[in-house]
Design an enzyme around this catalytic site. Structure first.
Site, PDB file in Angstrom:
ATOM      1  N   HIS A 107       0.805  -1.232   0.000  1.00 48.39           N
ATOM      2  CA  HIS A 107       0.000   0.000   0.000  1.00 48.39           C
ATOM      3  C   HIS A 107       0.836   1.281   0.000  1.00 48.39           C
ATOM      4  O   HIS A 107       0.564   2.226   0.753  1.00 48.39           O
ATOM      5  CB  HIS A 107      -0.925   0.017   1.219  1.00 48.39           C
ATOM      6  CG  HIS A 107      -1.991  -1.039   1.217  1.00 48.39           C
ATOM      7  ND1 HIS A 107      -2.566  -1.536   0.071  1.00 48.39           N
ATOM      8  CD2 HIS A 107      -2.607  -1.701   2.243  1.00 48.39           C
ATOM      9  CE1 HIS A 107      -3.477  -2.441   0.384  1.00 48.39           C
ATOM     10  NE2 HIS A 107      -3.515  -2.570   1.686  1.00 48.39           N
ATOM     11  N   HIS A 177      -9.710   1.976   0.802  1.00 49.95           N
ATOM     12  CA  HIS A 177      -9.619   0.841   1.718  1.00 49.95           C
ATOM     13  C   HIS A 177     -10.711   0.874   2.801  1.00 49.95           C
ATOM     14  O   HIS A 177     -10.447   0.560   3.968  1.00 49.95           O
ATOM     15  CB  HIS A 177      -8.222   0.844   2.343  1.00 49.95           C
ATOM     16  CG  HIS A 177      -7.708  -0.504   2.708  1.00 49.95           C
ATOM     17  ND1 HIS A 177      -8.270  -1.268   3.705  1.00 49.95           N
ATOM     18  CD2 HIS A 177      -6.687  -1.234   2.210  1.00 49.95           C
ATOM     19  CE1 HIS A 177      -7.599  -2.400   3.796  1.00 49.95           C
ATOM     20  NE2 HIS A 177      -6.640  -2.408   2.900  1.00 49.95           N
ATOM     21  N   GLU A 314     -11.920  -3.638  -2.449  1.00 48.47           N
ATOM     22  CA  GLU A 314     -11.026  -2.612  -2.980  1.00 48.47           C
ATOM     23  C   GLU A 314     -10.948  -2.779  -4.492  1.00 48.47           C
ATOM     24  O   GLU A 314     -10.255  -3.666  -4.986  1.00 48.47           O
ATOM     25  CB  GLU A 314      -9.639  -2.768  -2.374  1.00 48.47           C
ATOM     26  CG  GLU A 314      -9.624  -2.749  -0.862  1.00 48.47           C
ATOM     27  CD  GLU A 314      -8.391  -3.457  -0.298  1.00 48.47           C
ATOM     28  OE1 GLU A 314      -7.268  -3.121  -0.697  1.00 48.47           O
ATOM     29  OE2 GLU A 314      -8.558  -4.352   0.536  1.00 48.47           O
TER      30      GLU A 314
HETATM   31  C1  BGC Z   1      -4.598  -6.506   1.936  1.00 46.06           C
HETATM   32  C2  BGC Z   1      -4.285  -7.240   3.205  1.00 46.06           C
HETATM   33  C3  BGC Z   1      -3.686  -6.275   4.173  1.00 46.06           C
HETATM   34  C4  BGC Z   1      -4.641  -5.149   4.414  1.00 46.06           C
HETATM   35  C5  BGC Z   1      -4.023  -4.119   5.306  1.00 46.06           C
HETATM   36  C6  BGC Z   1      -5.548  -5.420   2.240  1.00 46.06           C
HETATM   37  O1  BGC Z   1      -5.796  -4.676   1.096  1.00 46.06           O
HETATM   38  O2  BGC Z   1      -5.106  -7.343   0.940  1.00 46.06           O
HETATM   39  O3  BGC Z   1      -3.414  -8.317   2.973  1.00 46.06           O
HETATM   40  O4  BGC Z   1      -3.319  -6.875   5.367  1.00 46.06           O
HETATM   41  O5  BGC Z   1      -4.975  -4.560   3.202  1.00 46.06           O
HETATM   42  O6  BGC Z   1      -4.933  -3.502   6.039  1.00 46.06           O
END
Ligand code: BGC
Length: 349
Positions: A107, A177, A314
């Site tokens: 991310h 998210h 997402e």
């Molecule tokens: C991911 C997870 C991750 C999370 C973090 C998601 O988009 O797929 O693996 O732990 O985000 O908050």
């Protein structure tokens, strides 16, 4: 109607002491609150016959958004999800990104877009957050100039519209998210879900796609007919579910051509709220909140944060796409514009 309210002041070294404002867009059916830090969705309340209900998880304090790891409601990027070992090469140049998730980059790195203080512009019916990600930030090439616009729709939803340009070829996978729970709280397993995805991306045990694009047929990832989330999530005889610690997979939408399409429907356990997801993105990361549970950061109103008490849809492209020749293109070149949108639309009974 849009109202503005102070949400908190930043305590990190980058923007220390700066005030962060939250904006609430409201009509008779929905109330959406978004803030400048992370261009984050703080809250989405839906008007049901039994009263207003929270559908998105959030924290009460800005400090939690700064410190906790869940990316709650934030815009994530430059690349949403993981890049294997934080390495990729673009036009023959090797790039190294910050490693912040085991051996991988997740991310956007140490300070991804969720930690940026975006600049808000408010119009009659929209809040737009703008930000620039400098060339080299977190290791990515190209100065990225971007905006994220939140509006309410006449059909009872909220829409997120993303735009971005770069001055040099880069890679990009922006998403939001938000963690949904249409009951407002509790285990998510008894939500019903339908997703228009006929393939998914299996992962290795660091959650990096193996490169295979697999049919969902006969797997727990087949949500092409409505079923309970628990039916997929609790299939612990399935290797991919075990490796992923639950559902944490990119589902690839059925090919129905370009443009915005209805791609998912989720029904609350009591049947009173139905949320539909419309998007022009090719995939969705369906994440069942397997890593939630950090007791230091309770949710709004002091509700305990618990594993699998929220899910994310997402909308995005394929994770780690730059490292897989058979995956969709995630590059953006100078002169091109990245334009995409997703609507989460609610109806009530
Ligand atoms: C991911 C997870 C991750 C999370 C973090 C998601 O988009 O797929 O693996 O732990 O985000 O908050």
């Amino acid at each position: 109607m849009i109202t503005k309210k102070l949400f908190g002041t930043v305590s990190d070294n980058f923007n220390y002491g700066k005030e962060v404002y939250a904006y609430t867009l409201a009509n008779d059916s929905i109330e959406l609150t978004v803030m400048e830090y992370g261009a984050t969705i703080l809250r989405a309340r839906v008007n049901t016959p039994a009263g207003w209900r929270d559908t998105v998880c959030g924290y009460d304090a800005l400090r939690s958004y700064e410190e906790a790891e869940g990316y709650l409601g934030a815009v994530v990027g430059r690349i949403g999800n993981r890049i294997c070992r934080g390495k990729f090469s673009l036009d023959g140049v090797d790039y190294s990104l910050y490693i912040n998730n085991g051996v991988n980059h997740l991310h956007g790195g140490k300070r991804g877009f969720d930690k940026k203080l975006w600049t808000a512009t408010v119009s009659d019916d929209a809040v737009t957050f703008s930000a620039v990600s400098p060339d080299g930030e977190e290791g990515y090439p190209g100065t990225l100039t971007m905006s994220v616009t939140y509006t309410l729709t006449a059909e009872g939803g909220f829409k997120i519209a993303y735009r971005a340009t770069t001055d040099k070829k880069t890679i990009l996978n922006l998403t939001n998210h938000a963690y949904f729970n249409l009951a407002g709280e509790g285990y998510i397993g008894s939500h019903k879900i339908l997703i228009d995805a006929d393939r998914y991306l299996p992962t290795d045990d660091t959650l990096i796609p193996t490169g295979e694009i697999k049919s969902v047929k006969g797997t727990p990832f087949d949500f092409t007919e409505e079923k309970l989330i628990s039916e997929g999530l609790e299939a612990d005889d399935n290797e991919d579910i075990v490796i992923g610690g639950g559902i944490d997979h990119c589902l690839v939408f059925a090919d129905r051509g370009e443009g915005v399409k209805e791609r998912a429907t989720v029904t609350s356990p009591d049947g009173s709220i139905v949320m539909k997801v419309f998007t022009d993105r090719p995939c969705v990361q369906f994440y069942s909140g397997n890593f939630l549970g950090d007791e230091r950061y309770p949710f709004r109103g002091g509700k305990p944060q618990q594993r699998r008490h929220a899910f994310c849809l997402e909308t995005q492209s394929m994770p780690d796409a730059i490292n897989h020749e058979n995956f969709l293109d995630c590059t953006l070149s100078a002169g091109e514009e990245f334009v995409t949108c997703t609507e989460y639309r609610f109806s009530v009974k």
